[in-house]
Design a protein around this motif. Structure first.
Motif, PDB file in Angstrom:
ATOM      1  N   ARG A 213       0.838  -1.202   0.000  1.00 39.67           N
ATOM      2  CA  ARG A 213       0.000   0.000   0.000  1.00 39.67           C
ATOM      3  C   ARG A 213       0.865   1.241   0.000  1.00 39.67           C
ATOM      4  O   ARG A 213       1.837   1.329   0.748  1.00 39.67           O
ATOM      5  N   PRO A 214       0.528   2.223  -0.816  1.00 38.02           N
ATOM      6  CA  PRO A 214       1.334   3.450  -0.850  1.00 38.02           C
ATOM      7  C   PRO A 214       1.159   4.249   0.434  1.00 38.02           C
ATOM      8  O   PRO A 214       0.089   4.268   1.033  1.00 38.02           O
ATOM      9  N   LEU A 215       2.238   4.905   0.849  1.00 42.95           N
ATOM     10  CA  LEU A 215       2.194   5.744   2.039  1.00 42.95           C
ATOM     11  C   LEU A 215       1.794   7.168   1.668  1.00 42.95           C
ATOM     12  O   LEU A 215       2.147   7.663   0.602  1.00 42.95           O
ATOM     13  N   THR A 216       1.080   7.802   2.580  1.00 41.42           N
ATOM     14  CA  THR A 216       0.784   9.216   2.380  1.00 41.42           C
ATOM     15  C   THR A 216       2.074  10.022   2.532  1.00 41.42           C
ATOM     16  O   THR A 216       3.052   9.567   3.141  1.00 41.42           O
ATOM     17  N   VAL A 217       2.046  11.225   1.990  1.00 42.00           N
ATOM     18  CA  VAL A 217       3.210  12.099   2.128  1.00 42.00           C
ATOM     19  C   VAL A 217       3.466  12.416   3.601  1.00 42.00           C
ATOM     20  O   VAL A 217       4.617  12.497   4.044  1.00 42.00           O
ATOM     21  N   ALA A 218       2.395  12.567   4.385  1.00 43.68           N
ATOM     22  CA  ALA A 218       2.550  12.846   5.810  1.00 43.68           C
ATOM     23  C   ALA A 218       3.241  11.689   6.527  1.00 43.68           C
ATOM     24  O   ALA A 218       4.111  11.902   7.381  1.00 43.68           O
ATOM     25  N   ALA A 219       2.865  10.447   6.197  1.00 41.84           N
ATOM     26  CA  ALA A 219       3.506   9.283   6.809  1.00 41.84           C
ATOM     27  C   ALA A 219       4.979   9.206   6.416  1.00 41.84           C
ATOM     28  O   ALA A 219       5.843   8.877   7.236  1.00 41.84           O
ATOM     29  N   GLN A 220       5.282   9.512   5.159  1.00 47.16           N
ATOM     30  CA  GLN A 220       6.673   9.518   4.712  1.00 47.16           C
ATOM     31  C   GLN A 220       7.479  10.577   5.472  1.00 47.16           C
ATOM     32  O   GLN A 220       8.631  10.342   5.859  1.00 47.16           O
ATOM     33  N   ALA A 221       6.861  11.732   5.687  1.00 45.67           N
ATOM     34  CA  ALA A 221       7.546  12.793   6.427  1.00 45.67           C
ATOM     35  C   ALA A 221       7.805  12.368   7.872  1.00 45.67           C
ATOM     36  O   ALA A 221       8.867  12.666   8.439  1.00 45.67           O
ATOM     37  N   LEU A 222       6.841  11.649   8.476  1.00 45.97           N
ATOM     38  CA  LEU A 222       7.020  11.198   9.855  1.00 45.97           C
ATOM     39  C   LEU A 222       8.150  10.170   9.940  1.00 45.97           C
ATOM     40  O   LEU A 222       8.966  10.216  10.864  1.00 45.97           O
ATOM     41  N   ILE A 223       8.197   9.239   9.003  1.00 42.69           N
ATOM     42  CA  ILE A 223       9.281   8.246   9.000  1.00 42.69           C
ATOM     43  C   ILE A 223      10.633   8.939   8.945  1.00 42.69           C
ATOM     44  O   ILE A 223      11.561   8.625   9.702  1.00 42.69           O
ATOM     45  N   LYS A 224      10.759   9.890   8.037  1.00 44.89           N
ATOM     46  CA  LYS A 224      12.024  10.623   7.899  1.00 44.89           C
ATOM     47  C   LYS A 224      12.376  11.339   9.197  1.00 44.89           C
ATOM     48  O   LYS A 224      13.540  11.333   9.643  1.00 44.89           O
ATOM     49  N   HIS A 225      11.373  11.927   9.822  1.00 43.57           N
ATOM     50  CA  HIS A 225      11.604  12.661  11.066  1.00 43.57           C
ATOM     51  C   HIS A 225      12.028  11.719  12.195  1.00 43.57           C
ATOM     52  O   HIS A 225      12.981  12.012  12.934  1.00 43.57           O
ATOM     53  N   LEU A 226      11.347  10.586  12.348  1.00 44.79           N
ATOM     54  CA  LEU A 226      11.674   9.653  13.427  1.00 44.79           C
ATOM     55  C   LEU A 226      13.026   9.005  13.208  1.00 44.79           C
ATOM     56  O   LEU A 226      13.741   8.713  14.176  1.00 44.79           O
ATOM     57  N   ARG A 227      13.396   8.787  11.959  1.00 47.71           N
ATOM     58  CA  ARG A 227      14.710   8.217  11.653  1.00 47.71           C
ATOM     59  C   ARG A 227      15.840   9.132  12.131  1.00 47.71           C
ATOM     60  O   ARG A 227      16.927   8.668  12.495  1.00 47.71           O
ATOM     61  N   LEU A 228      15.564  10.412  12.154  1.00 49.37           N
ATOM     62  CA  LEU A 228      16.579  11.375  12.558  1.00 49.37           C
ATOM     63  C   LEU A 228      16.505  11.744  14.038  1.00 49.37           C
ATOM     64  O   LEU A 228      17.512  12.149  14.625  1.00 49.37           O
ATOM     65  N   SER A 229      15.326  11.607  14.654  1.00 48.31           N
ATOM     66  CA  SER A 229      15.145  12.195  15.983  1.00 48.31           C
ATOM     67  C   SER A 229      14.889  11.203  17.112  1.00 48.31           C
ATOM     68  O   SER A 229      15.156  11.531  18.279  1.00 48.31           O
ATOM     69  N   MET A 230      14.364  10.011  16.842  1.00 49.68           N
ATOM     70  CA  MET A 230      14.123   9.053  17.919  1.00 49.68           C
ATOM     71  C   MET A 230      15.381   8.249  18.197  1.00 49.68           C
ATOM     72  O   MET A 230      16.039   7.767  17.280  1.00 49.68           O
ATOM     73  N   ARG A 231      15.705   8.093  19.468  1.00 49.29           N
ATOM     74  CA  ARG A 231      16.926   7.360  19.814  1.00 49.29           C
ATOM     75  C   ARG A 231      16.882   5.924  19.307  1.00 49.29           C
ATOM     76  O   ARG A 231      17.892   5.385  18.859  1.00 49.29           O
ATOM     77  N   PHE A 232      15.693   5.291  19.377  1.00 52.08           N
ATOM     78  CA  PHE A 232      15.590   3.894  18.957  1.00 52.08           C
ATOM     79  C   PHE A 232      15.810   3.721  17.453  1.00 52.08           C
ATOM     80  O   PHE A 232      16.154   2.632  17.005  1.00 52.08           O
ATOM     81  N   PHE A 233      15.569   4.782  16.670  1.00 51.78           N
ATOM     82  CA  PHE A 233      15.607   4.641  15.216  1.00 51.78           C
ATOM     83  C   PHE A 233      16.680   5.490  14.533  1.00 51.78           C
ATOM     84  O   PHE A 233      16.919   5.330  13.342  1.00 51.78           O
ATOM     85  N   SER A 234      17.330   6.363  15.276  1.00 55.65           N
ATOM     86  CA  SER A 234      18.375   7.190  14.668  1.00 55.65           C
ATOM     87  C   SER A 234      19.705   6.451  14.580  1.00 55.65           C
ATOM     88  O   SER A 234      20.577   6.820  13.775  1.00 55.65           O
ATOM     89  N   ALA A 235      19.878   5.409  15.389  1.00 55.91           N
ATOM     90  CA  ALA A 235      21.135   4.646  15.370  1.00 55.91           C
ATOM     91  C   ALA A 235      20.913   3.326  16.086  1.00 55.91           C
ATOM     92  O   ALA A 235      19.892   3.126  16.759  1.00 55.91           O
ATOM     93  N   ASP A 236      21.877   2.418  15.955  1.00 55.67           N
ATOM     94  CA  ASP A 236      21.841   1.185  16.722  1.00 55.67           C
ATOM     95  C   ASP A 236      22.086   1.500  18.199  1.00 55.67           C
ATOM     96  O   ASP A 236      22.477   2.614  18.562  1.00 55.67           O
ATOM     97  N   ALA A 237      21.880   0.503  19.059  1.00 51.25           N
ATOM     98  CA  ALA A 237      22.045   0.689  20.500  1.00 51.25           C
ATOM     99  C   ALA A 237      23.466   1.152  20.825  1.00 51.25           C
ATOM    100  O   ALA A 237      24.425   0.776  20.137  1.00 51.25           O
ATOM    101  N   PRO A 238      23.638   1.962  21.876  1.00 47.82           N
ATOM    102  CA  PRO A 238      24.975   2.450  22.227  1.00 47.82           C
ATOM    103  C   PRO A 238      26.001   1.338  22.386  1.00 47.82           C
ATOM    104  O   PRO A 238      27.141   1.467  21.923  1.00 47.82           O
ATOM    105  N   ARG A 239      25.624   0.240  23.058  1.00 47.82           N
ATOM    106  CA  ARG A 239      26.585  -0.849  23.237  1.00 47.82           C
ATOM    107  C   ARG A 239      27.011  -1.459  21.911  1.00 47.82           C
ATOM    108  O   ARG A 239      28.168  -1.828  21.722  1.00 47.82           O
ATOM    109  N   VAL A 240      26.061  -1.568  20.971  1.00 44.78           N
ATOM    110  CA  VAL A 240      26.385  -2.115  19.653  1.00 44.78           C
ATOM    111  C   VAL A 240      27.389  -1.215  18.945  1.00 44.78           C
ATOM    112  O   VAL A 240      28.372  -1.678  18.349  1.00 44.78           O
TER     113      VAL A 240
END
Length: 318
Positions: A280-307
């Protein structure tokens, strides 16, 4: 244009989602007999039975086909509308997501605040859900995105962000397992009072898989469906538990909790993912949220600190 009656298709989805004709009628605000007539008319139009009418209704193969068509059509319509909204710089629109409690603290602080401030015309719909529920909400088209911890691969879902977030042992500072020279094994851990989270969560399912793989049976001192309760169980010195390092990062920094790698591959290989429905195609708003969370949420901006720390170490120091 579809030849199908759109109102009848809406009713069909409501019946499937709510499990009965009466509950569906109450949800959409119509008389049950009117809903039933609309559905009968659609079946006559298609010359096919769509529902098995029993105490809990189920779809026939024809019903599954028609419902899939309806959901695909709605997704395509939302994607088209979102592209029109993109021409207005996301001044309008909505994003619907499912998220487990373990991600909430990371999500609702700075990342979500900044996203809503950046796009004041967007509306957010956030569903709290277990891992199993969140995956089903995406498949049912109730939400567009789900933030998942330790999901099994599913061909109906596609991952947009995928990070290594191992499930670690969390112990009070000064605990016997806090400074062992090697990662503690599951057998060693289960000799201590242990709190476990609900088995419908990604963490709970992962621990069950690990214990089963190690042929260990264990009755925890406490079971809960709350990440906060797990933290307090450990911080109070009552015992130990399993959580991702990022869930207790502040407590680790303040010195009240210690996070340890566990000697179990299934826990070391845990992933955190943002997923949507595969076809299913994503809305532009959903795509914008994914991009934002990839950059700003600790769980998704990088692997775990220990890793990340382990990768930075020369091989001879590992």
């Amino acid at each position: 244009m579809t030849p199908f009656k759109s109102r009848a298709l809406e009713y069909l989805e409501a019946i499937v989602r709510h499990g009965s004709l009466r509950r569906a009628a109450a949800h959409v605000g119509v008389n049950p007999s009117a809903l039933s007539r609309q559905l009968r008319a659609l079946e006559e139009e298609l010359d096919a039975i769509l529902l098995v009418r029993s105490p809990r209704v189920t779809l026939t193969p024809a019903g599954e086909l028609i419902l899939r068509h309806y959901r695909d059509q709605r997704a395509a319509e939302r994607a088209t509308l979102s592209q029109l909204q993109a021409l207005q710089n996301l001044e309008r629109g909505e994003v619907r997501i499912a998220v487990g409690e373990g991600f909430i603290a990371d999500l609702v602080s700075t990342p979500l605040q900044n996203f809503l401030a950046r796009y004041p015309g967007l509306e957010m719909e956030v569903h709290m859900a277990s891992l199993t529920e969140a995956m089903q909400l995406v498949k049912d088209d109730t939400v567009e995105l789900a933030l998942l911890y330790a999901p099994l691969d599913d061909p109906q879902l596609v991952s947009h962000v995928d990070r290594s977030q191992p499930l670690d042992l969390i112990v009070p500072a000064g605990h016997a397992l806090a400074s062992t020279p090697r990662p503690p094994t599951l057998a060693e851990i289960t000799t201590h009072p242990l709190a476990l989270i609900d088995g419908h969560t990604g963490m709970g399912q992962l621990v069950s898989m690990a214990l089963h793989g190690a042929q260990l049976s264990y009755r925890p001192r406490m079971k809960t469906n709350s990440v906060s309760v797990l933290k307090n169980f450990v911080r109070s010195g009552l015992g130990v538990t399993f959580m991702p390092e990022l869930s207790v990062l502040e407590e680790v920094h303040e010195g009240s909790i210690v996070s340890r790698e566990v000697g179990a591959d299934v826990l070391r290989h845990a992933r955190a993912r943002i997923v949507s429905q595969a076809e299913r195609p994503l809305t532009v708003a959903a795509q914008a949220l994914i991009k934002h969370l990839r950059l700003s949420m600790r769980f998704f901006s990088a692997d775990a600190p220990r890793v990340l720390d382990d990768r930075a170490l020369p091989k001879r120091q590992r």
